[in-house]
Design an enzyme around this catalytic site. Structure first.
Site, PDB file in Angstrom:
ATOM      1  N   TYR A  23     -24.088   4.774  -7.201  1.00  0.00           N
ATOM      2  CA  TYR A  23     -24.688   5.794  -8.148  1.00  0.00           C
ATOM      3  C   TYR A  23     -26.286   5.549  -8.523  1.00  0.00           C
ATOM      4  O   TYR A  23     -26.526   4.502  -8.659  1.00  0.00           O
ATOM      5  CB  TYR A  23     -23.903   5.828  -9.652  1.00  0.00           C
ATOM      6  CG  TYR A  23     -24.700   6.859 -10.607  1.00  0.00           C
ATOM      7  CD1 TYR A  23     -24.484   8.165 -10.541  1.00  0.00           C
ATOM      8  CD2 TYR A  23     -25.296   6.127 -11.674  1.00  0.00           C
ATOM      9  CE1 TYR A  23     -25.114   8.923 -11.512  1.00  0.00           C
ATOM     10  CE2 TYR A  23     -25.954   6.760 -12.488  1.00  0.00           C
ATOM     11  CZ  TYR A  23     -25.898   8.185 -12.592  1.00  0.00           C
ATOM     12  OH  TYR A  23     -26.486   8.844 -13.659  1.00  0.00           O
ATOM     13  N   GLY A  66     -29.041  -1.777  -0.542  1.00  0.00           N
ATOM     14  CA  GLY A  66     -28.554  -1.129   0.804  1.00  0.00           C
ATOM     15  C   GLY A  66     -29.626  -0.855   1.447  1.00  0.00           C
ATOM     16  O   GLY A  66     -30.598  -0.038   1.032  1.00  0.00           O
ATOM     17  N   GLY A 104     -33.396   0.399   0.051  1.00  0.00           N
ATOM     18  CA  GLY A 104     -33.861  -0.806  -0.652  1.00  0.00           C
ATOM     19  C   GLY A 104     -32.875  -1.279  -1.859  1.00  0.00           C
ATOM     20  O   GLY A 104     -31.877  -1.612  -1.538  1.00  0.00           O
ATOM     21  N   LEU A 105     -33.237  -1.188  -3.190  1.00  0.00           N
ATOM     22  CA  LEU A 105     -32.391  -1.653  -4.168  1.00  0.00           C
ATOM     23  C   LEU A 105     -32.329  -0.840  -5.461  1.00  0.00           C
ATOM     24  O   LEU A 105     -33.614   0.098  -5.499  1.00  0.00           O
ATOM     25  CB  LEU A 105     -33.139  -3.154  -4.490  1.00  0.00           C
ATOM     26  CG  LEU A 105     -34.704  -3.008  -4.962  1.00  0.00           C
ATOM     27  CD1 LEU A 105     -34.611  -3.119  -6.495  1.00  0.00           C
ATOM     28  CD2 LEU A 105     -35.527  -4.022  -4.307  1.00  0.00           C
ATOM     29  N   ALA A 106     -31.685  -1.070  -6.279  1.00  0.00           N
ATOM     30  CA  ALA A 106     -31.523  -0.178  -7.537  1.00  0.00           C
ATOM     31  C   ALA A 106     -31.269  -1.344  -8.562  1.00  0.00           C
ATOM     32  O   ALA A 106     -30.225  -2.076  -8.500  1.00  0.00           O
ATOM     33  CB  ALA A 106     -30.309   0.654  -7.391  1.00  0.00           C
ATOM     34  N   CYS A 115     -19.400   0.063  -4.560  1.00  0.00           N
ATOM     35  CA  CYS A 115     -19.424  -0.816  -3.291  1.00  0.00           C
ATOM     36  C   CYS A 115     -18.297  -0.970  -2.724  1.00  0.00           C
ATOM     37  O   CYS A 115     -17.806  -2.140  -1.838  1.00  0.00           O
ATOM     38  CB  CYS A 115     -20.192  -2.323  -3.551  1.00  0.00           C
ATOM     39  SG  CYS A 115     -21.926  -1.994  -4.398  1.00  0.00           S
ATOM     40  N   GLU A 153     -21.443   0.620   0.860  1.00  0.00           N
ATOM     41  CA  GLU A 153     -20.467   1.657   0.488  1.00  0.00           C
ATOM     42  C   GLU A 153     -21.102   2.697  -0.640  1.00  0.00           C
ATOM     43  O   GLU A 153     -22.052   3.198  -0.309  1.00  0.00           O
ATOM     44  CB  GLU A 153     -19.174   0.897  -0.387  1.00  0.00           C
ATOM     45  CG  GLU A 153     -18.194   0.945   0.372  1.00  0.00           C
ATOM     46  CD  GLU A 153     -17.248   2.191   0.264  1.00  0.00           C
ATOM     47  OE1 GLU A 153     -17.798   3.038  -0.396  1.00  0.00           O
ATOM     48  OE2 GLU A 153     -16.203   2.277   0.784  1.00  0.00           O
ATOM     49  N   ALA A 186     -28.053  -3.444  -7.329  1.00  0.00           N
ATOM     50  CA  ALA A 186     -27.251  -3.353  -5.835  1.00  0.00           C
ATOM     51  C   ALA A 186     -28.555  -3.215  -4.799  1.00  0.00           C
ATOM     52  O   ALA A 186     -29.788  -3.008  -5.107  1.00  0.00           O
ATOM     53  CB  ALA A 186     -26.484  -1.768  -5.986  1.00  0.00           C
TER      54      ALA A 186
END
EC number: 2.3.1.181
Length: 214
Positions: free
Chosen positions: A75, A148, A159-161, A177, A72, A146
């Site tokens: 930021y 994605g 990847g990721l945050a 999300c 979804e 997060a």
């Protein structure tokens, strides 16, 4: 095969997105995998399952970009570690579900190194703060990281945050999300004072252990 790790600093979202899409499109079975570690200027990104209505308080200062990852709205901004994983999953022998699990475990292990207990949540990819001593009850269950991903030709990108010292007010403009009322937190708010480079290095080490075990 050797993995090329690139520390890119603070880089524009759209241009980085275009480069990783092109990299994935053009790679072949002999192309080395790459891991990009970076930060972005403020930007909202909306995944394939996204509803623009989940940006309930738009900002003239923060653009919204439609992207091809799963998930979804989220930021990105300064003080957040973003890691893009450009991996040949077939060569690694990893399916997407296993990839997500390994990324989540790397994040959990990284947070544990700094004294934070975190957990997965069924049906909601990402990492959430667990009940633990010393953490304000308001942050229990808040999202601290997060995920994605997009997979094309058995190769992953996006990847990721991980939120380290992030503008939490920006998260207040969205339903992270797609979940109305979901709180987002960063490591600094949870009492972690280590700098972002130290945390990035630890995260990289855990990702390498999870994704490329020797």
């Amino acid at each position: 095969m050797t993995v090329l790790v690139k520390h890119l600093g603070v880089v524009d979202y759209v241009s980085t997105y275009e480069v990783m899409r092109a990299f994935t499109k053009e790679r072949n079975s002999t192309t080395p995998d790459e891991i990009w570690i970076l930060e972005h200027p403020p930007v909202f990104t909306l995944g394939l399952a996204g509803d623009a209505g989940n940006l309930h308080s738009p900002s003239n200062q923060i653009p919204l970009v439609q992207v091809d990852r799963g998930g979804e709205i989220t930021y990105h901004g300064p003080g957040q570690i973003v890691v893009y994983l450009l991996l040949d999953l077939k060569r690694l022998g990893i399916f997407v579900k296993e990839l997500v699990s390994r990324i989540e475990q790397a994040l959990i292990n990284t947070l544990a190194d700094f004294g934070l207990v975190a957990e997965r949540r069924s049906g909601a990819p990402g990492i959430y703060v667990s009940l633990q001593p010393g953490i304000s009850p308001e942050w229990i269950g808040a999202k601290v990281a997060a995920l994605g991903l997009k997979v094309s030709k058995s190769c992953s990108y996006h990847g990721l945050a991980l939120n380290v010292a992030t503008d939490l007010e920006a998260f207040g403009r969205i339903h992270p999300c797609g979940y109305e009322g979901l709180k987002t937190v960063d490591m600094q708010t949870l009492g972690i004072k280590d700098n972002i480079d130290t945390i990035s290095q630890r995260l990289l080490e855990h990702l390498q252990k999870q994704l490329m075990p020797t």
